[in-house]
Design an enzyme around this catalytic site. Structure first.
Site, mmCIF file in Angstrom:
data_model
loop_
_atom_site.group_PDB
_atom_site.id
_atom_site.type_symbol
_atom_site.label_atom_id
_atom_site.label_comp_id
_atom_site.label_asym_id
_atom_site.label_seq_id
_atom_site.Cartn_x
_atom_site.Cartn_y
_atom_site.Cartn_z
ATOM 1 N N THR A 106 40.927 -73.299 7.792
ATOM 2 C CA THR A 106 42.601 -73.996 7.180
ATOM 3 C C THR A 106 43.960 -73.445 7.075
ATOM 4 O O THR A 106 44.195 -71.898 6.795
ATOM 5 C CB THR A 106 42.652 -74.609 5.785
ATOM 6 O OG1 THR A 106 42.271 -73.341 4.601
ATOM 7 C CG2 THR A 106 41.675 -75.445 6.204
ATOM 8 N N ILE A 107 44.981 -73.556 7.699
ATOM 9 C CA ILE A 107 46.248 -73.253 7.249
ATOM 10 C C ILE A 107 46.317 -72.967 5.607
ATOM 11 O O ILE A 107 46.468 -74.172 4.978
ATOM 12 C CB ILE A 107 47.317 -74.098 7.979
ATOM 13 C CG1 ILE A 107 48.948 -73.597 7.757
ATOM 14 C CG2 ILE A 107 48.127 -75.174 7.867
ATOM 15 C CD1 ILE A 107 49.818 -73.312 8.780
ATOM 16 N N SER A 108 46.899 -72.198 4.820
ATOM 17 C CA SER A 108 46.918 -72.240 3.843
ATOM 18 C C SER A 108 48.613 -72.565 2.857
ATOM 19 O O SER A 108 48.858 -73.675 4.295
ATOM 20 C CB SER A 108 47.147 -70.922 2.977
ATOM 21 O OG SER A 108 46.533 -70.126 3.789
ATOM 22 N N HIS B 261 51.694 -68.957 0.794
ATOM 23 C CA HIS B 261 52.565 -68.760 1.355
ATOM 24 C C HIS B 261 53.391 -67.494 0.612
ATOM 25 O O HIS B 261 53.761 -66.898 0.504
ATOM 26 C CB HIS B 261 52.412 -69.057 2.891
ATOM 27 C CG HIS B 261 51.224 -69.849 4.196
ATOM 28 N ND1 HIS B 261 51.800 -69.962 4.664
ATOM 29 C CD2 HIS B 261 50.818 -68.535 4.085
ATOM 30 C CE1 HIS B 261 50.179 -70.315 5.588
ATOM 31 N NE2 HIS B 261 49.619 -69.115 4.958
ATOM 32 N N SER C 255 46.489 -69.061 12.259
ATOM 33 C CA SER C 255 47.350 -70.707 12.817
ATOM 34 C C SER C 255 48.898 -69.387 12.884
ATOM 35 O O SER C 255 48.796 -69.816 14.125
ATOM 36 C CB SER C 255 48.361 -71.141 11.346
ATOM 37 O OG SER C 255 49.000 -70.570 10.824
ATOM 38 N N GLU D 177 41.834 -62.126 13.745
ATOM 39 C CA GLU D 177 41.882 -63.172 14.141
ATOM 40 C C GLU D 177 40.408 -63.186 14.623
ATOM 41 O O GLU D 177 40.029 -62.816 15.440
ATOM 42 C CB GLU D 177 43.391 -64.331 13.928
ATOM 43 C CG GLU D 177 41.910 -65.393 14.425
ATOM 44 C CD GLU D 177 41.145 -66.235 12.942
ATOM 45 O OE1 GLU D 177 41.900 -66.808 12.048
ATOM 46 O OE2 GLU D 177 39.619 -66.728 13.474
ATOM 47 N N ASP E 114 37.063 -58.849 14.038
ATOM 48 C CA ASP E 114 36.563 -58.745 12.583
ATOM 49 C C ASP E 114 37.757 -57.751 12.177
ATOM 50 O O ASP E 114 37.615 -56.949 11.793
ATOM 51 C CB ASP E 114 35.577 -57.847 13.082
ATOM 52 C CG ASP E 114 34.180 -58.568 10.988
ATOM 53 O OD1 ASP E 114 35.225 -58.351 10.295
ATOM 54 O OD2 ASP E 114 33.730 -57.814 10.529
ATOM 55 N N GLY E 115 38.491 -58.756 11.039
ATOM 56 C CA GLY E 115 39.485 -58.510 10.240
ATOM 57 C C GLY E 115 38.878 -57.144 9.021
ATOM 58 O O GLY E 115 40.013 -56.508 8.524
ATOM 59 N N THR F 4 34.185 -63.399 6.835
ATOM 60 C CA THR F 4 32.761 -63.804 7.078
ATOM 61 C C THR F 4 32.195 -63.026 8.305
ATOM 62 O O THR F 4 33.467 -63.254 8.805
ATOM 63 C CB THR F 4 32.674 -65.115 6.197
ATOM 64 O OG1 THR F 4 30.668 -64.425 6.957
ATOM 65 C CG2 THR F 4 32.719 -66.046 7.670
HETATM 66 N N1 SAH Z 1 46.724 -67.118 7.381
HETATM 67 C C1 SAH Z 1 45.831 -68.212 7.702
HETATM 68 C C2 SAH Z 1 44.794 -68.476 6.526
HETATM 69 C C3 SAH Z 1 44.221 -69.231 7.966
HETATM 70 S S1 SAH Z 1 41.947 -69.889 6.612
HETATM 71 C C4 SAH Z 1 46.902 -69.739 7.675
HETATM 72 O O1 SAH Z 1 47.496 -69.571 6.640
HETATM 73 O O2 SAH Z 1 47.282 -69.703 9.022
HETATM 74 C C5 SAH Z 1 41.666 -67.711 7.082
HETATM 75 C C6 SAH Z 1 41.128 -67.369 8.551
HETATM 76 O O3 SAH Z 1 40.539 -66.190 8.205
HETATM 77 C C7 SAH Z 1 40.652 -68.454 9.473
HETATM 78 O O4 SAH Z 1 41.254 -68.448 10.160
HETATM 79 C C8 SAH Z 1 39.214 -67.770 9.718
HETATM 80 O O5 SAH Z 1 39.161 -68.160 10.984
HETATM 81 C C9 SAH Z 1 39.426 -66.017 9.293
HETATM 82 N N2 SAH Z 1 38.403 -65.341 9.331
HETATM 83 C C10 SAH Z 1 37.258 -65.257 8.498
HETATM 84 N N3 SAH Z 1 36.447 -63.940 8.927
HETATM 85 C C11 SAH Z 1 37.254 -63.686 9.319
HETATM 86 C C12 SAH Z 1 36.696 -62.250 9.599
HETATM 87 N N4 SAH Z 1 36.009 -61.300 9.190
HETATM 88 N N5 SAH Z 1 37.570 -61.287 10.599
HETATM 89 C C13 SAH Z 1 39.211 -62.073 10.865
HETATM 90 N N6 SAH Z 1 39.467 -63.145 10.640
HETATM 91 C C14 SAH Z 1 38.617 -64.186 9.574
#
Ligand code: SAH
Length: 226
Positions: free
Chosen positions: A60-62, A67, A91, A114, A147-148, A220
């Site tokens: 989801t977009i927060s 934000h 997003s 992402e 992977d963040g 995750t």
């Molecule tokens: N700030 C973004 C939030 C999106 S929701 C917005 O407002 O658009 C959280 C995001 O984290 C998702 O897009 C999901 O795919 C991503 N995410 C989940 N686990 C992740 C990981 N291990 N590494 C990178 N991105 C991850």
């Protein structure tokens, strides 16, 4: 809080957040006014509602007020020229807001990471539609598919790190990649989650403070996300 600040236009949404006390700073007001949320959502007719919106792939977009909280919290570390990491950049909306804050007359850098490649690609299209193609081309904004939880060491240290998904525990690589001084805004927890403000001082000492209870999608593994 949600929906309270909804507007008919982007300018109205941001103005309502200022009047509700969610935005305190003129710098945040200016940056959020520059970023049209309609470029970062799937359903344009709900673009200016103060609520999260599904963007596909389990993400989801927060909500705009979350934000606003995040940017206000990180603001002392978002001076022009600063380096910022946005983990779970989704997003791309927050990368755009952060870009306007750190590239205001200086060469600040924003890295968005992402793990869903389709979302990483879509966020670049969104940023281009929002007029930020040249910032992507010259590297002032970089979107990485990966992977963040591991951060992005090659552009570190970061003055500010924003995490947009809830980590079960505080990821050590992200703490390591904070500058001295630096601040991270991160949701932590599984069933119950809270926002932690993690500060690293100029000597490298770490302090954490719990700011509020929240509900974010989990940070995750890619194959765990539906
Ligand atoms: N700030 C973004 C939030 C999106 S929701 C917005 O407002 O658009 C959280 C995001 O984290 C998702 O897009 C999901 O795919 C991503 N995410 C989940 N686990 C992740 C990981 N291990 N590494 C990178 N991105 C991850």
């Amino acid at each position: 809080m949600a929906w309270r600040c909804s507007g008919l236009t982007n300018a109205e949404l941001v103005k309502n957040m200022m009047e509700a006390g969610l935005i305190h700073s003129e710098r945040v007001l200016a940056a959020m006014t520059k970023v049209d949320r309609a470029h970062y959502v799937r359903s344009k007719n709900a673009a200016y509602e103060d609520s999260p919106q599904y963007i596909g792939h389990g993400a989801t977009i927060s909500a705009p007020h979350m934000h606003a909280h995040a940017v206000e919290n990180l603001l002392p570390f978002l001076r022009p020229g600063a380096r910022v990491l946005d983990v779970g950049s989704g997003s791309g909306y927050l990368c755009a807001v952060l870009h306007h804050l750190v590239s205001d007359g200086a060469n600040g850098k924003v890295v968005g990471i992402e793990h869903i490649p389709e979302l990483a690609e879509w966020s670049k299209e969104n940023l281009r539609r929002d007029g930020l193609g040249s910032a992507l081309d010259d590297g002032r904004i970089e979107i990485i598919a990966g992977d963040g939880r591991k951060g992005y060491p090659s552009a570190s240290p970061y003055n500010a790190i924003h995490v947009g998904a809830a980590a079960p525990t505080l990821p050590t690589p992200l703490v390591d990649q904070l500058a001295k001084p630096g601040r991270m805004f991160i949701p932590v927890g599984t069933l119950a989650q809270e926002i932690l403000q993690v500060d690293k001082d100029s000597k490298g000492n770490i302090t954490t403070e719990s700011l509020m209870d929240v509900m974010y999608v989990p940070l995750t593994d890619r194959d765990q996300q539906t």
